[in-house]
Design a protein around this motif. Structure first.
Motif, short mmCIF file in Angstrom:
data_model
loop_
_atom_site.label_atom_id
_atom_site.label_comp_id
_atom_site.label_asym_id
_atom_site.label_seq_id
_atom_site.Cartn_x
_atom_site.Cartn_y
_atom_site.Cartn_z
N LEU A 1 17.68 67.36 -6.11
CA LEU A 1 18.09 65.85 -6.46
C LEU A 1 17.36 65.31 -7.51
CD1 LEU A 1 18.31 64.30 -3.15
CD2 LEU A 1 20.07 64.86 -4.38
N LEU A 2 16.15 65.81 -7.86
CA LEU A 2 15.41 65.30 -9.09
C LEU A 2 16.06 66.05 -10.20
CD1 LEU A 2 11.51 65.57 -7.79
CD2 LEU A 2 13.00 63.33 -8.59
N GLY A 3 16.20 67.49 -10.33
CA GLY A 3 17.16 68.19 -11.21
C GLY A 3 18.14 67.56 -11.55
N SER A 4 18.99 67.09 -10.43
CA SER A 4 20.29 66.31 -10.73
C SER A 4 20.08 65.18 -11.79
CB SER A 4 21.06 66.08 -9.46
OG SER A 4 22.02 65.38 -9.90
N LEU A 5 19.09 64.21 -11.33
CA LEU A 5 18.97 63.15 -12.14
C LEU A 5 18.57 63.64 -13.48
CD1 LEU A 5 17.00 60.74 -9.66
CD2 LEU A 5 19.10 60.26 -10.66
N ALA A 6 17.79 64.42 -13.61
CA ALA A 6 17.10 64.79 -14.97
C ALA A 6 18.16 65.16 -15.96
CB ALA A 6 16.08 66.13 -14.73
N GLU A 7 19.35 65.58 -15.49
CA GLU A 7 20.32 66.13 -16.32
C GLU A 7 21.26 65.17 -16.92
OE1 GLU A 7 22.71 68.81 -14.03
OE2 GLU A 7 20.93 70.25 -14.03
N GLY A 8 21.23 63.87 -16.13
CA GLY A 8 21.94 62.79 -16.59
C GLY A 8 23.25 62.76 -16.25
N GLY A 9 24.12 61.92 -16.94
CA GLY A 9 25.71 61.76 -16.63
C GLY A 9 26.32 63.22 -17.01
N GLY A 10 26.09 63.52 -18.13
CA GLY A 10 26.77 64.71 -18.79
C GLY A 10 28.32 64.31 -19.02
N LYS A 11 29.10 65.24 -19.10
CA LYS A 11 30.78 64.92 -19.15
C LYS A 11 31.52 64.88 -18.11
CE LYS A 11 34.45 66.62 -22.09
NZ LYS A 11 34.79 67.73 -22.93
N ALA A 12 32.15 63.82 -17.94
CA ALA A 12 32.81 63.55 -16.58
C ALA A 12 33.79 64.61 -16.27
CB ALA A 12 33.48 62.15 -16.73
N SER A 13 34.02 64.84 -14.94
CA SER A 13 34.95 65.72 -14.54
C SER A 13 35.93 64.94 -13.26
CB SER A 13 34.29 67.05 -13.72
OG SER A 13 33.51 66.64 -12.72
N GLU A 14 36.93 65.32 -12.86
CA GLU A 14 37.86 64.86 -12.03
C GLU A 14 36.96 64.92 -10.59
OE1 GLU A 14 42.27 65.14 -10.08
OE2 GLU A 14 41.72 66.42 -11.66
N LEU A 15 36.72 63.51 -10.38
CA LEU A 15 36.01 63.36 -8.76
C LEU A 15 36.89 63.98 -7.77
CD1 LEU A 15 33.41 62.52 -7.49
CD2 LEU A 15 34.48 60.13 -7.23
N GLU A 16 37.93 63.72 -7.61
CA GLU A 16 38.77 64.18 -6.51
C GLU A 16 38.77 65.55 -6.23
OE1 GLU A 16 43.42 64.22 -5.16
OE2 GLU A 16 42.70 62.27 -5.96
N ALA A 17 39.02 66.15 -7.56
CA ALA A 17 39.10 67.51 -7.34
C ALA A 17 37.68 68.20 -6.99
CB ALA A 17 39.44 67.99 -8.58
N ASP A 18 36.66 67.53 -7.55
CA ASP A 18 35.24 68.02 -7.33
C ASP A 18 34.90 67.85 -5.62
OD1 ASP A 18 35.03 68.58 -9.93
OD2 ASP A 18 33.36 67.11 -10.34
N VAL A 19 35.68 66.64 -4.93
CA VAL A 19 35.14 66.39 -3.59
C VAL A 19 35.97 67.73 -2.75
CG1 VAL A 19 35.87 64.99 -1.78
CG2 VAL A 19 34.91 63.95 -3.69
N ARG A 20 37.35 67.91 -3.28
CA ARG A 20 37.70 69.09 -2.54
C ARG A 20 37.09 70.28 -2.55
NH1 ARG A 20 43.39 67.95 -1.21
NH2 ARG A 20 44.08 65.95 -1.76
N ARG A 21 36.57 70.52 -3.80
CA ARG A 21 35.94 71.80 -4.08
C ARG A 21 34.68 72.04 -3.12
NH1 ARG A 21 32.79 73.39 -9.64
NH2 ARG A 21 32.10 71.38 -9.15
N ALA A 22 33.93 70.74 -3.06
CA ALA A 22 32.76 70.66 -2.22
C ALA A 22 33.25 70.76 -0.75
CB ALA A 22 32.40 69.38 -2.57
N ALA A 23 34.44 70.33 -0.48
CA ALA A 23 34.91 70.46 0.96
C ALA A 23 35.03 71.85 1.58
CB ALA A 23 36.17 69.61 1.26
N ALA A 24 35.51 72.76 0.42
CA ALA A 24 35.94 74.05 0.95
C ALA A 24 34.73 74.92 1.36
CB ALA A 24 36.28 74.74 -0.47
N GLY A 25 33.66 74.45 1.03
CA GLY A 25 32.40 75.14 1.65
C GLY A 25 31.69 74.40 2.79
#
Length: 226
Positions: free
Chosen positions: A121-145
């Protein structure tokens, strides 16, 4: 866990033969099944989540960004899951994956895994926001695992098109129907009360740019409108 009288059709392997030998009665042993539950945390790390940070007034603490709050909340929920000996996994969504950096942590169990989740989680915060991706598709991708019984919790401000709602609905109704899906919406003080934005200079003729899509809109904000 308990006993009850035998009825026709019961599995004879569950008969308590010690009771039968003493009382000449067929009694069935009942067992309590220990469920292996999972807690899947999906943390929105899109650019909009890194907004909302403000300097506190004299004598008051600084207001952290929504991303900081979401990651703290994810850490607290992960702790609850680990101390209950549940499997805990975490995925960050809403931004493009940085090369060499994992967006998902595989399921972990036990208190000793807490520091690994903290590092992730600290590593995730350190990276900042970055470039946005599609949230819905990412949630589906996370659900696949995801697998097994348990909970999936999305931590997000939901300030993106689609907002991941369809992804959560797919989790709850599809092949992951054994998972209960929840969403915790995280908003900044100015988003909850737009009048606070006036103190940040949001008044007059402005051009506002959506941090997620880069689209801009010109508008005039007057004090009465706030």
């Amino acid at each position: 866990a308990q006993h009850r009288p035998y009825v026709i059709g019961d599995d004879l392997r569950h008969v308590d033969w010690n009771i039968y030998a003493r009382f000449d009665r067929l009694i069935i042993k009942l067992f309590r099944e220990e469920e292996d539950l999972a807690l899947h945390l999906v943390v929105d790390a899109s650019p909009s989540m890194f907004a909302g940070e403000q300097e506190g007034r004299p004598g008051q603490p600084e207001v952290a960004s929504k991303a900081v709050f979401a990651h703290r909340l994810a850490m607290a929920l992960a702790y609850v899951g680990l101390v209950r000996n549940n499997r805990v996994s975490i995925a960050t969504v809403g931004r493009e994956v940085v090369a060499g950096r994992s967006w998902r942590m595989t399921p972990l169990r036990g208190r000793l895994s807490l520091h690994r989740i903290g590092d992730f989680l600290l590593g995730s915060l350190a990276e900042g926001g970055g470039k946005a991706s599609e949230l819905e598709a990412d949630v589906r991708r996370a659900a696949a695992g995801m697998s097994g019984r348990g909970l999936v919790v999305l931590l997000s401000d939901l300030l993106v098109p689609g907002a991941g709602a369809k992804g959560l609905a797919a989790i709850a109704a599809g092949e992951h129907a054994s998972l209960d899906a929840y969403c915790l919406q995280i908003l900044s003080p100015a988003e909850l009360d737009p009048a606070r934005a006036a103190k940040l200079g949001l008044s007059g003729d402005l051009r506002l740019t959506d941090i997620e899509t880069g689209r801009g809109v010109e508008l005039t904000i007057s004090t009465p409108a706030l």
